[in-house]
Design an enzyme around this catalytic site. Structure first.
Site, PDB file in Angstrom:
ATOM      1  N   HIS B 167     -10.002 -81.570  24.945  1.00  0.00           N
ATOM      2  CA  HIS B 167      -9.952 -83.024  25.135  1.00  0.00           C
ATOM      3  C   HIS B 167     -11.022 -83.713  24.277  1.00  0.00           C
ATOM      4  O   HIS B 167     -10.726 -84.650  23.543  1.00  0.00           O
ATOM      5  CB  HIS B 167     -10.154 -83.331  26.623  1.00  0.00           C
ATOM      6  N   GLU B 168     -12.252 -83.220  24.374  1.00  0.00           N
ATOM      7  CA  GLU B 168     -13.348 -83.880  23.636  1.00  0.00           C
ATOM      8  C   GLU B 168     -13.130 -83.781  22.129  1.00  0.00           C
ATOM      9  O   GLU B 168     -13.310 -84.759  21.397  1.00  0.00           O
ATOM     10  CB  GLU B 168     -14.700 -83.271  24.018  1.00  0.00           C
ATOM     11  N   HIS B 171     -10.675 -86.233  20.751  1.00  0.00           N
ATOM     12  CA  HIS B 171     -11.196 -87.580  20.483  1.00  0.00           C
ATOM     13  C   HIS B 171     -11.663 -87.683  19.032  1.00  0.00           C
ATOM     14  O   HIS B 171     -11.529 -88.736  18.393  1.00  0.00           O
ATOM     15  CB  HIS B 171     -12.354 -87.913  21.429  1.00  0.00           C
ATOM     16  N   TYR B 182     -10.594 -98.014  21.804  1.00  0.00           N
ATOM     17  CA  TYR B 182     -10.914 -97.441  23.112  1.00  0.00           C
ATOM     18  C   TYR B 182     -10.979 -98.538  24.161  1.00  0.00           C
ATOM     19  O   TYR B 182     -12.031 -98.800  24.769  1.00  0.00           O
ATOM     20  CB  TYR B 182     -12.232 -96.674  23.018  1.00  0.00           C
ATOM     21  N   GLU B 191      -7.034 -91.663  25.365  1.00  0.00           N
ATOM     22  CA  GLU B 191      -7.341 -90.714  26.436  1.00  0.00           C
ATOM     23  C   GLU B 191      -6.193 -89.718  26.638  1.00  0.00           C
ATOM     24  O   GLU B 191      -6.405 -88.513  26.812  1.00  0.00           O
ATOM     25  CB  GLU B 191      -7.585 -91.467  27.743  1.00  0.00           C
ATOM     26  N   ASP B 264     -14.171 -99.311  33.066  1.00  0.00           N
ATOM     27  CA  ASP B 264     -13.711 -98.155  32.291  1.00  0.00           C
ATOM     28  C   ASP B 264     -12.917 -98.609  31.052  1.00  0.00           C
ATOM     29  O   ASP B 264     -11.852 -98.078  30.752  1.00  0.00           O
ATOM     30  CB  ASP B 264     -12.857 -97.252  33.202  1.00  0.00           C
ATOM     31  N   HIS B 269      -9.144 -94.208  31.562  1.00  0.00           N
ATOM     32  CA  HIS B 269      -8.969 -92.918  32.235  1.00  0.00           C
ATOM     33  C   HIS B 269      -8.001 -93.016  33.414  1.00  0.00           C
ATOM     34  O   HIS B 269      -7.756 -92.029  34.097  1.00  0.00           O
ATOM     35  CB  HIS B 269     -10.308 -92.375  32.726  1.00  0.00           C
TER      36      HIS B 269
END
Ligand SMILES: [Zn+2]
Lengths: 102, 377
Positions: B167-168, B171, B182, B191, B264, B269
């Site tokens: 996931h990271e 990005h 974002y 996301e 957020d 998310h």
């Protein structure tokens, strides 16, 4: 002073919140919190502090403080928190974690 | 040998092929090798073939360079170096998880989508573990991955789940491709892309087909004392956890339950549950390994068609269009994409009637035709 604190975002997307009226705190707690607000020069901070490039999954703090006649909101990403603001955010994060200020 | 050869590159003279093999980037070298595969074999360019053999090893992993650091529970990045590419495992489990997870993610992008690292050009993969104390998060700071150890009460260390690592890193891929803003829907798509390719890293590691996979994000991340199985469910958004301390998984499964919020970054998310489920439904509808077709559709759409402002409707339109280009208009694959988006409450727009782009290379020219032209054996 009335304080509204939200830490949102992060990988998990789970928010932490605290709503505090400093007049209702014990005198030593009130003094400690107000000193951190003063040390942060909170009312002089910009409204938005975000990194470039923006990255992703960082915690985002939203802090609104009302001390009539002044009201100010600061939204800041965790990696670019000004040093003088950090102690105030840490303090409010601890208060939010107690669950007593939702 | 791959016979999908670009005609333009096949007319390059051998000395230039040699030069490309010596100095070109990975994609250029691959094209040169493809050319040699046919023109070298037919016309006997032995020198070029020798060069090809010499460069075969770098081609298998042209730019995989991982470095893992520790912040030693502080906040300085990247911190103290613990393990560099090719070095033996550390005694620190988080270091090894970050290293191995970055490798599995690199491999998915290279082996399946022929992408050489996050930027397509061999960008080094830097990770820092042990960030701050009891830190319940992992993030991409625009340049590197950062992982906390968790507080131990609610969260374990964030490297424990390979899909979190995928996931990271994704990005980073998004930052170098569409660079989806974002914020709000484009942010939720950003996301979702990270969840999609994060879970594909996990499924490929476990050799699972779409119907075998759990489609959970962050399984193993929550401690045993939390009522929940993971942080998100792509298959059933909103069902991953329901806990007295953490609250309930807030993800919507369709547009009727879209959450409007200023927190957020506009719920990036939260509303990612909608495109997450669209991907799951696509993969389940197509069947087989999700990274092969559904993943390819999402990857190509994200690489070639998404802009920084693409919203959910745009994602539905563009993935449907891409599925048509890759697998044919009204193919089962395109139908699966359409049905998936309709199920989550978004009707993909009519396919655009622009002329079909030329196929990239002489894909349709079988080796036999080339042999007949050149008169080779
Ligand atoms: Zn993310």
């Amino acid at each position: 002073m009335r304080i509204e604190f939200v830490r949102s975002g992060g990988f998990a997307g789970i928010s932490l919140t605290a709503r505090v009226d400093s007049e209702k705190l014990a005198p030593d707690e009130k003094a400690a919190l107000e000193k951190k607000i003063s040390d942060a020069s909170f009312f002089d901070l910009p409204g938005q502090i975000k990194p470039t490039p923006p990255g992703a999954d960082m915690f985002e703090y939203s802090l609104t403080i009302s001390s009539p006649p002044r009201t100010h909101t600061v939204i800041v990403s965790e990696t670019v928190v000004p040093d003088k603001l950090r102690p105030l955010l840490d303090h409010l994060t601890d208060l939010a974690r107690t669950g007593k200020y939702r | 040998m791959n016979h999908q050869v670009n005609c333009l590159h096949c007319i390059i003279p051998p000395h230039m092929l040699d030069s490309i093999l010596a100095n070109g980037n990975a994609a250029q070298r691959k094209l040169a090798l493809d050319c040699i595969g046919i023109s070298g074999g037919i016309r006997g360019h032995r020198q070029a073939l020798m060069s090809a053999v010499a460069y075969l090893t770098p081609l298998t992993a042209p730019g995989k360079h991982r470095t893992v650091y520790t912040a030693n529970n502080g906040s300085s990045l990247p911190g103290q170096q613990m393990r560099d590419e090719g070095q033996p495992p550390s005694s620190d489990v988080a270091v090894n998880e970050a290293y191995d997870g970055a490798g599995l993610t690199y491999d998915l992008y290279w082996d399946v989508y022929q992408r050489n690292s996050l930027d397509g050009n061999g960008l080094h993969l830097d990770s820092t573990v042990h960030y701050q104390q009891n830190y319940d998060n992992a993030f991409w700071n625009g340049q590197q991955m950062v992982y906390g150890d968790g507080d131990g009460q609610l969260f374990n260390r964030f490297t424990i789940a390979v899909d979190v690592i995928g996931h990271e890193l994704t990005h980073g891929v998004t930052q170098y491709m569409s660079n989806l803003d974002y914020q709000s829907q484009s942010g939720a798509l950003n996301e979702s892309f990270s969840d999609v390719f994060g879970t594909l890293v996990k499924q490929r590691k476990l050799n699972q087909t779409a119907d075998q996979a759990d489609w959970l994000i962050g399984e193993g991340l929550l401690t045993a004392s939390v009522h929940g199985v993971a942080l998100r469910s792509m298959k059933a958004p909103g069902t991953a956890y329901d806990d007295p301390v953490l609250g309930k998984d807030p993800q919507p499964a369709d547009m009727a339950h879209y959450v409007n919020t200023t927190q957020d970054n506009g719920g990036v998310h939260i509303n990612s549950g909608i495109p997450n489920r669209a991907f799951y439904l696509t993969a389940a509808g197509i069947g087989g390994y999700a990274w092969e077709k559904a993943g390819k559709i999402w990857y190509v759409a994200g690489r070639d068609k998404f802009k920084n402002t693409t919203d959910f409707q745009g994602a539905a339109d563009l993935t449907t269009q891409t599925a048509g280009e890759l697998f044919g208009t009204d193919s089962a694959e395109q139908q699966a994409v359409k049905n998936a988006w309709i199920t989550v409450g978004i009707t993909p727009g009519a396919p655009q009637t622009q002329p079909q782009p030329q196929p990239s290379g002489c894909v349709t020219a079988p080796a036999a035709i080339i042999r007949s032209i050149f008169g080779g054996s």
